[in-house]
Design an enzyme around this catalytic site. Sequence first.
Site, PDB file in Angstrom:
ATOM      1  N   GLU A  22       0.795  -1.221   0.000  1.00  0.00           N
ATOM      2  CA  GLU A  22       0.000   0.000   0.000  1.00  0.00           C
ATOM      3  C   GLU A  22       0.835   1.281   0.000  1.00  0.00           C
ATOM      4  O   GLU A  22       0.437   2.268  -0.593  1.00  0.00           O
ATOM      5  CB  GLU A  22      -0.947   0.011   1.208  1.00  0.00           C
ATOM      6  CG  GLU A  22      -2.106  -0.964   1.110  1.00  0.00           C
ATOM      7  CD  GLU A  22      -3.041  -0.689  -0.040  1.00  0.00           C
ATOM      8  OE1 GLU A  22      -3.497  -1.661  -0.675  1.00  0.00           O
ATOM      9  OE2 GLU A  22      -3.291   0.496  -0.317  1.00  0.00           O
ATOM     10  N   SER A  55     -44.239 -36.580   7.073  1.00  0.00           N
ATOM     11  CA  SER A  55     -45.688 -36.522   6.799  1.00  0.00           C
ATOM     12  C   SER A  55     -46.226 -35.099   6.709  1.00  0.00           C
ATOM     13  O   SER A  55     -47.376 -34.907   6.304  1.00  0.00           O
ATOM     14  CB  SER A  55     -46.452 -37.286   7.878  1.00  0.00           C
ATOM     15  OG  SER A  55     -46.140 -38.668   7.826  1.00  0.00           O
TER      16      SER A  55
END
Length: 778
Positions: free
Chosen positions: A113, A388
């Site tokens: 940087e 179910s």
Amino acid sequence: MARRAVPPRRPSSRRSAGVHRAGRGHRGLPPLLLVGLVVGLGAVLAIGTGVGVLVAISRDLPDVTAVYHPPAQATRIYAASGELVASLYRENRIPIPLEAVPRHVRQAVLAIEDARFYQHPGVDLTGIARAIWHNIRSGEIVEGGSTITQQLARTLFLSQERVLSRKLAEIVLALEIERRLTKDEILERYLNEVYFGQGAYGIEMAARVYFGKPARELTLGEGAVLAGIIRAPSAYSPHTNPQAARRRARLVIDRMVQLGMITPAQAGAVLRHPVTFTPPANAGLVGIRAPYFISFVLPQLLGRFGEELVYRGGLSVYTTLDTRLQALAEKVVRRGIDEGLAAGLRTSQAALVALDPRTGHVRAMIGGYDFDQTQFNRAWQARRQPGSAFKPFIYVTALANGVPPSRVLVDAPVAYRIPGAGVWRPKNYDRRFRGPITLRRALEHSVNVPAVRMLSELGPDRVIEYARRMGISSDLRPHLSLALGTSEVTPLEMASAYGVLANLGVRVAPVAILKVTDASGKVLYEHFPDREIALAPPVAYLMTDILKGVITRGTGRAANIGRPAAGKTGTTDDYRNAWFIGYTPTLVAAVWVGNDDNTPMRRVVGGGLPAKIWAAFMRSALEGVPPEDWPRPDGVVVRGGELYIRGTEPTPPPPPPPSPPPLPPEAGSNGAEPAGTAEALALTVTEPQDGAHVRTPVVIRGVTAPGATVAITILADGGLVAVRLVETYLPADEQGTFAYRFAPSIPIPGMRYAITLTARLPGGATATRTLTITEALR
């Protein structure tokens, strides 16, 4: 012989520099000197202009003393009541001193940087020149040449817009920051402020998000990864693009070698041992209110607005959350799991989602036992077999296609030859067979074999179509085992689909975000409900009536809350999943219980722990709300104590012999204007017949006066819900005949269509006819 060059005479010192003889002025200044003067003058003007611009810009800059207390722009999320439930991300930055960041991590950041950070005064002219050259070569702004000090100034005070005025302001602020802070203080503030993606601000939170450790424990390879993220967090995030993150980290390592920060041998050792990333998590959500609900909302915000705006843009997000119901849901889920563990049921996780079926508003969402332990949201991210609890979709399809609840099914051994899988013999939960059994009783007691037989009769594809209409979007495999709930779904899907039954056939998609505004209050997004008829009201009502029996006398009796409610239990093989999904007219909730590793529980069924959790939630959630039942829609009739959709009831006894035909109608009858016999007969509908059962598309034909205009209006009439489907005009031909083809987008068996035809005769008189037809069973 060539003449010898004679140098020009210098002008006399007594002569004025500004006076010269005509025709000899330019000979007095050498060309190089003239160019030098012009360049110098240009430089002076440029410097003066630059200084003037900087002075002008500096007058409008923020107070740099705020560097000690940088402003916050958190996104705030509000409940339906207006209560603040989360700030993104108020707890996602943990400031640490520079000494807590390993030296090799600091070097990695500087290498990629700002390698000259400790040499320049806040602005690196060499870096700016390099950036200008790169931008000229590329034809666009690809590099800013900003130092770490400039980046800090931009992060704290400026926008990310790449324009000259911002760059000049950035330079002024950087110089001022350098005057107020030491280099180490600037680097410390930078490492605590910079954004690393995934909602992580600062090096400490980034270390925890990507590597699950504090910054002081970061290795050189891990530090290189974090340093590489800074330039473009979205592009180099290890969670979304790990390969790009590794390539970027290698670039950081190479740069550190070039700068002499590490040796080639150290670099080789790092590259031979690739770093390992921790799985993605919802960083910053631990410790806030309703974290599971926020984890459901957050991906929607990120997908619509992006990380930068969500995490730094100061958005206000208005949601459907009911904080009372959310706290209640968390309480009953934890208590249920604790009781299950105390009873030795081997349960560890549960999920509960509740929504208003009338609006689709998600009122509460609990995705697990403890968000601090695991951020995985089982309410919408986990797909599990419903068992179910899927059977209502089969029987809804049957009811919609003319099968009455009194239909006698066969509960007896049956075998199906499955291609590639041999013979399949479905069994009931209790391993016994009941013989003949009605559809109603088979669903109330969750008997498997009749459901499989019904699925075989209807066809899996037809059942899947109805499940899709009701809101199931997960992949459903068209096998007969679908009757036993073998295709995985989410609790949110199941709650939404059962909500169609609670809303008498009208589907409203679930929604959690109602409105989003930016920091200035401008509306960026607003939700508008989208309603559609998924089932005919009589079908939804009849299924609800059957599911009431599940609670009052079937497998879900533990879910009885003392008011009209309907629901269904679900249990999968070996007790790996247990469900209860139930609803009232105003609230639907789905509960799932199981284990993340899919290990079996100890005989936990849907009618047990899940039904108890559901009942505990619903009783308290509806406290103070008057009991409400569903009104019976038109199209539902009672015969012998059973409910039927009109047209499916038992055949009545033969009617008596017909009476003689009636006399022709008098003038003005049947809705026509009383303008004489000719006028009364000016509009006749030849097909379909009033009260007919038809299969759309259907052609509406009739006869009126030649040249008349016929207006046709068609309403889909479900009793409680009437939707205008058609409003059109068409001319009659020379013989006075007309025809219109009616084709609804979704033919729903049992749906009634009210048709009104109005003919306007050439003389101005009108005649009207009305009839009703019903979508026939398919």
